[in-house]
Design a protein around this motif. Structure first.
Motif: not given
Length: 404
Positions: A69, A88-89, A92, A95, A175-176, A400
């Motif tokens: 990442r 956010d990532r 994930y 978030s 999700l993000l 992540g």
């Protein structure tokens, strides 16, 4: 027949040097197995180098570095407000919670954290708790799938979908989200969101009872998880474990209570802990039971937020969720650390600023999954290979935020 006592490798033996030794009249040979890397969903691209003696795990080495990442280096080349999509990532599947931790840190550096409207604060807590339930549903559902039960996974993803659809209605993403901004929010709640959210709360309560009966109280699930991967409390503290992994070992430590950030001090909720009801305190069953109970507490928090948002801090035409969003984020020169309680544990951010630029000099993320994963070798030594999968799943790691 005389029972054979298996011996494990001596401390000076490296994992790349399998040891062959003689025990009574039998030869026992240690073998190195590679488990993974797995797909980015569930537990992420994690490779385990396992030293085995038959079906017994002698040692485990976790190999990271498959996701890349590069969050921290990205963050050191961007203005503070543009870092939020990268936050956010990391985790994930949670978030909103990660955004809240990051944004609170920047707001405290700017000195605007006490000026936020109450409606903004309650909306933040509302969406964070919705995301907490969604994250726990992924953890429990994939865990049941790991140990052989497909139905709970499908049921929990069905119920999680209701949350994702509401959050997508809220900000346009599944999700993000990039919804919680420094100084406010991207947008106010859509008209009718509070009513739809209350309908979901009433829908989910009987589903959680079904989850308790189908999974947690299931005889097969208990036999598969009780007394497996026991994490003593002193070991959990020494390894820096947080979240359900720590609370599963019996310690009431939740930053929502300890630090009482945002408006959590105005909300009533309990901290579930592991009690060893069907096995030993701190086993795989306790960690999963804590997650289910935390879903109940999140529903309590959501109900209280909805009551505040519909009665005391109502929607008005004058309300602007971006009223305090600064055009230029330039904190004074300082080193600063802020933390919050994510679904998986304590997520913290360290900032170093020079006072002249809107780009941080240094950003360091304290990821909860990284610390929780570090205890895996201690929990796995001496156990069965089949139980290794159960131990990994009970830690609920997302790569992540480990390979960041």
């Amino acid at each position: 027949m005389k029972q054979i006592q298996y011996k494990y490798r001596p401390d000076n033996l490296t994992i790349s040097e399998p040891n062959k030794y003689k025990t009574e009249d039998l030869y026992s040979e240690e073998m190195v197995l590679n488990l993974g890397p797995q797909h980015p969903s569930t537990h992420g691209v994690l490779r385990l180098e396992v030293l085995t003696d038959g079906e017994i795990v002698a040692d485990v080495v976790s190999h990271l570095g498959y996701l890349h990442r590069c969050f921290e280096k990205h963050a050191e080349s961007l203005p503070f407000n543009q870092i939020i999509p990268y936050v956010d990532r990391m985790d994930y599947v949670a978030s909103m919670n990660s955004e809240l931790a990051y944004v609170m840190g920047v707001e405290k550096m700017l000195g605007i954290d006490k000026d936020l409207p109450k409606r903004v604060e309650y909306i933040r807590v509302l969406v964070a708790e919705l995301n907490r339930i969604a994250s726990h549903f992924i953890a429990i559902g994939t865990y049941a799938l790991d140990i052989g039960a497909a139905t709970p996974f499908l049921w929990l993803l069905r119920d999680r979908e209701h949350i994702l659809r509401m959050l997508e209605w809220l900000c346009g993403a599944r999700l993000l989200y990039n919804y919680i901004w420094v100084g406010g929010l991207f947008y106010d709640l859509p008209v009718g969101f509070e009513e739809r959210c209350l309908e979901f709360v009433n829908y989910l309560k009987p589903k959680l009872i079904e989850l308790q009966q189908l999974v947690i109280e299931n005889h097969i699930f208990i036999n598969r998880t009780a007394n497996i991967g026991v994490l003593p409390l002193p070991m959990a503290i020494n390894f820096g474990c947080t979240g359900p992994v720590l609370r599963g070992s019996g310690l009431k430590w939740d930053l929502r209570k300890v630090d009482a950030y945002s408006v959590y001090s105005e909300i009533e909720f309990d901290i579930p802990v592991g009690k060893g009801e069907v096995g030993k305190v701190g086993d795989c069953w306790d960690r999963n039971n804590v997650r289910v109970k935390e879903c109940w507490e999140s529903l309590r928090i959501i109900e209280q937020c909805l009551e505040k948002l519909t009665k005391e801090h109502k929607r008005t035409k004058e309300f602007d969720p971006q009223a305090l969003v600064p055009k230029k984020i330039r904190p004074p020169k300082m080193d600063f650390y802020c933390r919050a309680e994510n679904p998986k544990g304590e997520l913290g951010f360290f900032f170093r600023t020079d006072g002249r630029s809107d780009v941080p000099t240094r950003v360091k993320a304290r990821a909860c999954s990284f610390n929780n994963l570090s205890v895996l070798p201690e929990l796995s030594r001496g156990g069965m290979i089949a139980d290794l999968v159960a131990v990994i799943g009970s830690l609920d790691v997302v790569m992540g935020e480990v390979d960041r």
